[in-house]
Design an enzyme around this catalytic site. Structure first.
Site, PDB file in Angstrom:
ATOM      1  N   GLU A 188       0.966  -1.108  -0.016  1.00 58.08           N
ATOM      2  CA  GLU A 188       0.056  -0.014  -0.089  1.00 58.08           C
ATOM      3  C   GLU A 188       0.608   1.273  -0.120  1.00 58.08           C
ATOM      4  O   GLU A 188       0.335   2.351   0.346  1.00 58.08           O
ATOM      5  CB  GLU A 188      -0.990  -0.069   1.210  1.00 58.08           C
ATOM      6  N   LYS A 242     -15.520  -1.462   2.459  1.00 58.54           N
ATOM      7  CA  LYS A 242     -14.727  -2.093   1.113  1.00 58.54           C
ATOM      8  C   LYS A 242     -15.995  -2.401   0.507  1.00 58.54           C
ATOM      9  O   LYS A 242     -16.421  -3.434   0.458  1.00 58.54           O
ATOM     10  CB  LYS A 242     -13.814  -2.876   1.606  1.00 58.54           C
TER      11      LYS A 242
HETATM   12  C1  2PG Z   1      -7.134  -4.105   5.226  1.00 57.64           C
HETATM   13  C2  2PG Z   1      -6.782  -3.855   3.890  1.00 57.64           C
HETATM   14  C3  2PG Z   1      -6.741  -2.625   3.442  1.00 57.64           C
HETATM   15  P1  2PG Z   1      -6.557  -5.846   1.985  1.00 57.64           P
HETATM   16  O1  2PG Z   1      -6.735  -4.924   5.928  1.00 57.64           O
HETATM   17  O2  2PG Z   1      -7.559  -3.320   5.767  1.00 57.64           O
HETATM   18  O3  2PG Z   1      -5.659  -1.605   3.856  1.00 57.64           O
HETATM   19  O4  2PG Z   1      -5.928  -4.831   3.235  1.00 57.64           O
HETATM   20  O5  2PG Z   1      -7.259  -5.054   0.976  1.00 57.64           O
HETATM   21  O6  2PG Z   1      -5.576  -6.779   1.773  1.00 57.64           O
HETATM   22  O7  2PG Z   1      -7.452  -6.617   2.982  1.00 57.64           O
HETATM   23 MG    MG Z   2      -8.043  -4.194   7.701  1.00 59.03          MG
END
Ligand code: 2PG
Ligand code: MG
Length: 424
Positions: A208, A340
């Protein structure tokens, strides 16, 4: 516009920021409005997330191809969506959910469904002559520019160092504007990189864009961050430049239920006390996934012990799924949800998850995934939701800064929008 018709859809395999295949989706409405989406992809994944459909052909991209998902979009999904009037994005999303027919979108693939949903939202907003954030803003919500949570240091499954905690972020809560918040993030990131390099630390990046130094103890990282905040001329404090953590604890929980942090084996209660000590010593205001998604008793203890003092965000434990969040709220787990879009798989369900949180007084933080494209959808979503918090990674790398830059554009076009955490 009362009804819209989807007359064309395209889907193809592109690369995400990790160099893995993902989907690019385009959609055209009668009248000519178009929408595009680049589908994000996580690495630290909750078990109840919408399923990503991958080809599984080991001779191509190690099995991670998405050509089958692309063919599903131009095949069965387009077949279902074309040739009839649609009255809202919610209706399209409901049709996708029904066509899939599984709880985790395993048949069509959550990656295919979310790409279509996001591209539809964009096309319909364009047909309305609105910016995407304007179109997505619920009538009861006042749009807002969010506090950006910049990932400065990466560990866990998102970096190859020995740090167990996944994300160490800074949040310029006290900044007077979006532009000043972005400036603070970039200047502090530069100060930290400079200091780490001067100390002989590696300054390569995790997925990231956060720096991945060779540090092991959380307090070493926190001390380095607080120093960088001061060196850059800012005040490390909960109401100025605060710190947020995403330990992503599911990913360092062992089979016996204990947590492995910096070489030590900790029970849930010991890990909670570690957080309490760190929050007393450093200006930490928010902790995401402080415990594993299955550690429900632990989450209750965590919330009892620290819920008054800290924002406790559920990511793997809530997966942006309204039904799962509702259960979590009933059990009083945490006090905020990470949001998300691809975790649940449609824009409509994402908006429902946020509405549910608002209704129950749970805060929300909109989030990127560790695998991203140059799609800036989440910048629009966070403004529309009025929730006042977003994380898009480091203030570096194209796929991260495109989101922060979109927020800068919205802020400059709409100086009337307030900046900062909701309710302040
Ligand atoms: C998280 C995310 C984003 P990933 O754990 O919050 O920062 O990671 O997209 O790998 O789930
Ligand atoms: Mg997370």
């Amino acid at each position: 516009m009362c009804a819209f018709h989807i007359i064309d859809m395209g889907a193809m395999q592109i690369l995400d920021s990790r160099g893995r295949p993902t989907l690019s989706v385009t959609l055209t409405l009668a009248g000519g409005a178009t929408g595009w989406a680049g589908v994000p992809s996580g690495a630290s994944i909750g078990t109840k997330e919408a399923v990503e459909l991958r080809d599984g052909d080991l001779s191509r991209y190690g099995g991670a191809g998405v050509t089958r998902a692309a063919a599903t979009i131009t095949g069965s999904i387009f077949h279902r969506l074309k040739g009839r009037p649609w009255h809202s994005l919610a209706d399209v999303d409901q049709a996708l959910i029904e066509l899939d027919g599984t709880p985790a979108k395993a048949r069509l693939g959550g990656n295919a469904v979310v790409g279509v949903s996001m591209a539809t939202a964009r096309a319909v907003a364009a047909a309305h002559g609105q910016q995407l954030w304007e179109y997505l803003t619920p009538s009861s919500v006042r749009p807002r520019l969010p506090v950006p949570h910049f990932n400065l240091v990466s560990g866990g499954v998102l970096a190859s160092n020995r740090l167990d905690f996944q994300e160490f972020m800074i949040a310029p809560i006290g900044a007077p504007s979006m532009a000043e918040a972005v400036r603070a993030g970039a200047e502090i990131y530069a100060a930290l990189r400079h200091n780490l390099a001067a100390a002989g630390q590696p300054t390569g990046q995790g997925d990231e864009g956060g720096i991945a130094p060779d540090l092991v103890e959380p307090h070493e990282v926190l001390t380095a961050i607080v120093t960088a905040i001061s060196d850059a001329g800012y005040v490390p404090a909960r109401d100025q430049v605060a710190i947020a953590l995403d330990p992503a604890a599911s990913h360092f929980r062992r089979d016996d239920g204990a947590y492995q942090v910096a070489g030590e084996r900790l029970s849930s209660l010991e890990l909670i006390e570690l957080y309490a000590r760190l929050a007393a010593e450093y200006p930490i205001w928010s902790i995401e996934d402080g415990l594993g998604e299955d550690d429900i008793d632990g989450w209750r203890h965590l919330t009892d012990r620290l819920g008054e003092r800290l924002q406790l965000v559920g990511d793997d434990v809530f997966v942006t799924n309204p039904a799962v969040i509702e259960q979590g709220i009933a059990r009083q787990l945490g006090n905020a949800a990470l949001i998300k879009v691809n975790q649940v798989g449609t824009v409509t369900e994402t908006l429902q998850a946020m509405e549910l949180c608002r209704k129950h007084g749970y805060a929300q933080m909109v989030s990127h995934r560790s695998g991203e494209t140059v799609d800036d959808f989440i910048a629009e979503l966070v403004v529309a939701s009025g929730c006042g918090q977003v994380k898009c990674g480091a203030p570096a790398r194209g796929e991260r800064v495109i989101k922060y830059n979109r927020l800068l554009h919205i802020a400059s076009q709409r100086p009337d929008l307030a900046y900062g955490l909701a309710g302040r």
